[in-house]
Motif scaffolding. Structure first.
Motif, mmCIF file in Angstrom:
data_model
loop_
_atom_site.group_PDB
_atom_site.id
_atom_site.type_symbol
_atom_site.label_atom_id
_atom_site.label_comp_id
_atom_site.label_asym_id
_atom_site.label_seq_id
_atom_site.Cartn_x
_atom_site.Cartn_y
_atom_site.Cartn_z
ATOM 1 N N HIS A 216 0.861 -1.180 0.000
ATOM 2 C CA HIS A 216 0.000 0.000 0.000
ATOM 3 C C HIS A 216 0.897 1.230 0.000
ATOM 4 O O HIS A 216 1.934 1.245 0.655
ATOM 5 C CB HIS A 216 -0.888 -0.030 1.252
ATOM 6 C CG HIS A 216 -1.964 1.001 1.285
ATOM 7 N ND1 HIS A 216 -1.721 2.323 1.530
ATOM 8 C CD2 HIS A 216 -3.310 0.894 1.102
ATOM 9 C CE1 HIS A 216 -2.858 2.996 1.513
ATOM 10 N NE2 HIS A 216 -3.838 2.154 1.248
ATOM 11 N N ILE A 217 0.522 2.286 -0.709
ATOM 12 C CA ILE A 217 1.378 3.470 -0.842
ATOM 13 C C ILE A 217 1.724 4.065 0.519
ATOM 14 O O ILE A 217 2.842 4.548 0.739
ATOM 15 C CB ILE A 217 0.714 4.532 -1.756
ATOM 16 C CG1 ILE A 217 1.730 5.599 -2.181
ATOM 17 C CG2 ILE A 217 -0.496 5.164 -1.096
ATOM 18 C CD1 ILE A 217 2.792 5.129 -3.120
ATOM 19 N N GLY A 350 -3.349 12.652 8.014
ATOM 20 C CA GLY A 350 -2.606 12.940 6.789
ATOM 21 C C GLY A 350 -3.418 12.643 5.549
ATOM 22 O O GLY A 350 -4.559 12.172 5.624
ATOM 23 N N TYR A 351 -2.809 12.891 4.405
ATOM 24 C CA TYR A 351 -3.509 12.681 3.135
ATOM 25 C C TYR A 351 -2.529 12.165 2.094
ATOM 26 O O TYR A 351 -1.352 12.563 2.052
ATOM 27 C CB TYR A 351 -4.113 13.990 2.639
ATOM 28 C CG TYR A 351 -4.883 13.854 1.334
ATOM 29 C CD1 TYR A 351 -6.195 13.404 1.324
ATOM 30 C CD2 TYR A 351 -4.291 14.162 0.113
ATOM 31 C CE1 TYR A 351 -6.909 13.263 0.139
ATOM 32 C CE2 TYR A 351 -4.992 14.030 -1.079
ATOM 33 C CZ TYR A 351 -6.303 13.584 -1.052
ATOM 34 O OH TYR A 351 -6.994 13.445 -2.233
ATOM 35 N N GLY A 352 -3.040 11.294 1.260
ATOM 36 C CA GLY A 352 -2.247 10.774 0.148
ATOM 37 C C GLY A 352 -3.112 9.874 -0.700
ATOM 38 O O GLY A 352 -4.218 9.496 -0.309
ATOM 39 N N SER A 360 0.448 15.389 2.379
ATOM 40 C CA SER A 360 0.315 16.334 3.502
ATOM 41 C C SER A 360 0.027 15.583 4.789
ATOM 42 O O SER A 360 -0.437 14.435 4.780
ATOM 43 C CB SER A 360 -0.802 17.355 3.249
ATOM 44 O OG SER A 360 -2.076 16.734 3.191
ATOM 45 N N VAL A 361 0.299 16.227 5.908
ATOM 46 C CA VAL A 361 -0.016 15.687 7.232
ATOM 47 C C VAL A 361 -0.022 16.850 8.215
ATOM 48 O O VAL A 361 0.730 17.822 8.048
ATOM 49 C CB VAL A 361 1.008 14.612 7.669
ATOM 50 C CG1 VAL A 361 2.411 15.200 7.816
ATOM 51 C CG2 VAL A 361 0.567 13.932 8.955
ATOM 52 N N VAL A 362 -0.895 16.783 9.194
ATOM 53 C CA VAL A 362 -0.905 17.798 10.251
ATOM 54 C C VAL A 362 0.386 17.654 11.051
ATOM 55 O O VAL A 362 0.710 16.557 11.510
ATOM 56 C CB VAL A 362 -2.128 17.614 11.173
ATOM 57 C CG1 VAL A 362 -2.036 18.549 12.380
ATOM 58 C CG2 VAL A 362 -3.419 17.880 10.408
ATOM 59 N N ILE A 375 -6.166 17.870 7.103
ATOM 60 C CA ILE A 375 -5.095 17.017 6.573
ATOM 61 C C ILE A 375 -3.782 17.791 6.515
ATOM 62 O O ILE A 375 -2.788 17.299 5.980
ATOM 63 C CB ILE A 375 -5.442 16.473 5.179
ATOM 64 C CG1 ILE A 375 -5.685 17.624 4.189
ATOM 65 C CG2 ILE A 375 -6.633 15.541 5.248
ATOM 66 C CD1 ILE A 375 -5.774 17.184 2.735
ATOM 67 N N GLY A 376 -3.765 19.015 7.078
ATOM 68 C CA GLY A 376 -2.546 19.807 7.125
ATOM 69 C C GLY A 376 -2.310 20.610 5.860
ATOM 70 O O GLY A 376 -3.230 20.854 5.066
#
Length: 632
Positions: A216-217, A350-352, A360-362, A375-376
């Motif tokens: 998984h990424i 976070g996000y991806g 991104s991530v907080v 998500i920062g």
């Protein structure tokens, strides 16, 4: 003592001044062979593998592939191995052999994986101990053990292929070069500048729990690629039961846990259930303590102070070693973010995506920011933009360079369209509001996000999903296939109570129940588009909840029921036990006792009984029915 600041600086400079391909990432990551790469345990002993030991195995695998299969060059080779030290060895070994790994997603149906392998022209896949039954010829990496001549020169490949998380079930392949992953990892200085806890060690070690699959990424980049660059340690699980996870974290002194929201939601639910069983007084005391630690953190008190105040609770969870947690992959409930952070375990959202990697991530240390649901801000390697219709767009150096969907190469454009609806606040923080094709137009003309509704529901079912079905906002609830009519009636009552808590405009007009799977069993979330296709194809049938006879009981094989009853009586020392007796509610046992009982039943009947999480799977008749199904 190791100087972490100097180490980060040295590795950063080595990578940024390199060719930034996979060979360069490998050389930097494995430059200190004395460091411990991975740990695992058999329940008693801890087994360690060093970077040096792994490097030798990787080069043996690569050399053996070159020698045994001399015509195998610049081809895709599947990795048919679960997340493990062997997976890491296979990944780098394929690249060092001059071939390109395809990270097989074991959540995919076999038929779909075989289509992707055929699309890639893959003839072989590397396996270890057992087969997943793919169309490729399997090569057991234990047979790739040729000693490497000292003067041998490896011709490295510089591309990998990965698939998405199986929510859409499309034949989608995403391609990355080493440079794109290197550019993602080079965000490290930005991250450590904003959040120093990301590099915090416990008793001299920084260890990541490998809960996320490495295919998984999120697992590949945020776990393996990021932290191996700095020679940190990965801790592998024997299984994914709650008991094993908690014991492993404490036994190994895990410091970092990155997981999908399903992990954190389950932890939240189990903790609240455990506290509730202790009585109203204890539950009230716990909730007051959570409120107090939340207030203390809002007022600037250090995160670890909350953990010390709630030591009796946190000792039952992860203990004192965990310093840094990230969630991502789908939405997380606000109450879960608040609870985990209030306990003193900083959980950052976070996000991806598979197509763009981690973007991104907080990173804020402020309690309010950590529980905001943001998500920062975008990492330095990418840029965000919001289109006129609210869709989040992403571009940058660290996103994939090629995507193939159902055999068609997607033409690259300047901005990647995520299909996620987003907003940005006055401080530049981004928030995901839902999927563009999932939005429902309410009676007042406003866009309604199913994700936002689901975040406010707490339903004790296998899975549930809000979607637009026949132009109606509909709640689909998947009950256990073993659920009795009593259990279904009880579930329906609890669902109605949850729905009543929603704003009138967000209440679904239909509630439908099914015993059929509404998503792939291993998916981390329900794909609404995928669920609609299942319904259209007649693969999901619904229960008429109004005609359910709540007095009905299971039809259970009496011999199996009697044997299960005797085992439970022996286990609990309670006699007599009724068929409807609930293991925890009626017999006073804990969820950890349940895992021990399941192991006993597996041994007795020679089965692999799953750890289900619905009411009836904890009853004696429910367990007997599961045993009966597995014996067929």
């Amino acid at each position: 003592m190791e100087n972490i600041k100097r180490l980060v600086k040295t590795r950063y400079e080595a990578l940024i001044n390199s060719s930034k391909d996979f060979e360069a990432i490998f050389n930097v990551s494995f430059s200190d062979e004395s460091k411990v790469l991975s740990e695992k345990n058999d329940g008693f002993r801890i087994f360690k593998t060093s970077y040096g030991d792994s490097k030798r195995r990787i080069l043996q695998i690569a050399y053996s592939l070159n020698k045994i299969y001399p015509d195998l060059k610049d081809e895709f080779i599947g990795i048919s191995i679960d997340s493990s030290q062997e997976w890491i060895d296979a990944y780098w070994g394929i690249l060092a052999s001059g071939n390109k790994p395809y990270l097989i997603n074991h959540r995919y149906p076999t038929e779909l994986t075989n289509k992707i392998l055929a699309r890639l022209g893959a003839r072989y896949s590397l396996s270890y101990k057992h087969s997943f039954g793919y169309v490729t010829e399997e090569i057991d990496i234990r047979n790739l053990a040729e000693e490497v001549p000292g003067d041998y020169v490896f011709a490295w490949a510089n591309e990998i292929a990965i698939s998405t998380s199986a929510t859409t079930l499309k034949e989608k392949i995403v391609f990355y070069k080493g440079q794109e992953l290197a550019d993602n990892v080079l965000n490290v200085n930005y991250i450590l500048k904003l959040n120093k806890r990301a590099k915090k060690h416990y008793k001299g070690s920084l260890k990541l729990l490998v809960f996320l699959p490495l295919y998984h990424i999120f697992g590949l980049v945020a776990v393996m690629t990021w932290f191996s660059l700095f020679s940190r340690t990965f801790v592998f699980l024997r299984d994914y039961s709650a008991k094993t996870i908690l014991k492993t974290v404490k036994k190994h002194g895990v410091t970092h846990i990155f997981a999908v929201p399903l992990f954190w939601h389950t932890l939240d639910k189990e903790l609240r259930k455990t506290v509730a069983k202790m009585g109203k007084r204890t539950e009230k005391t716990f909730n007051n303590a959570i409120g107090m630690t939340s207030k203390l953190q809002k007022n600037g008190k250090h995160i670890d102070y909350s953990r010390r105040l709630l030591k009796k609770v946190t000792n039952q969870l992860f203990g004192p070693s965990v310093y840094f947690c990230i969630t991502g992959g789908s939405y997380i409930k606000d109450e879960t973010l608040r609870l985990i952070n209030a306990l003193g375990y900083p959980l950052l959202n976070g996000y991806g995506m598979t197509e763009v990697s981690i973007t991104s991530v907080v990173l804020s240390n402020k309690f309010a920011d950590r529980i905001s649901g943001s998500i920062g801000k975008p990492l330095p390697s990418v840029q965000y933009s919001i289109a006129d219709d609210g869709e989040l767009l992403i571009k940058g150096e660290s996103i994939s360079h090629k995507i193939i969907i159902n055999g068609e190469i997607q033409e690259p454009s300047e901005w990647f369209m995520t299909n996620d609806i987003a907003r940005i606040d006055e401080d530049g923080n981004y928030y995901i509001l839902g999927r563009k094709d999932d939005l429902y137009i309410g009676e007042n003309g406003e866009n309604i996000s199913p994700d936002d509704i689901e975040k406010n529901l707490n339903i004790n079912a296998q899975r549930y999903c809000i979607l637009n079905l026949n132009n109606k906002l509909t709640l689909i609830v998947q009950a256990s296939k073993y659920a009795s009519n009593d259990a279904l009636s009880s579930l329906h009552k609890s669902v109605l109570e949850e729905i009543s808590k929603l704003d009138q405009s967000n209440r679904p007009s239909d509630i439908l129940y099914t015993r059929d799977d509404i998503a792939n069993a291993n998916s981390i979330k329900v794909s609404r588009q995928g669920l609609l296709r299942l319904i259209e194809n007649g693969q999901v049938s619904f229960i008429d909840i109004n005609s359910v006879d709540s007095s009905a009981v299971f039809e259970v094989n009496q011999a199996i029921l009697e044997k299960v009853t005797s085992i439970v009586e022996e286990f609990t020392s309670v006699r007599p036990i009724e068929a409807k007796s609930h293991f925890m509610v009626d017999l006073g046992c804990s969820s950890l006792d349940y895992f021990t009982l399941v192991s006993r039943l597996n041994l007795e009947f020679g089965i692999s009984m799953p750890y289900l999480d619905d009411y009836d799977s904890y009853t004696v008749q429910g367990m007997a029915k599961i045993v009966e199904e597995l014996l067929v």
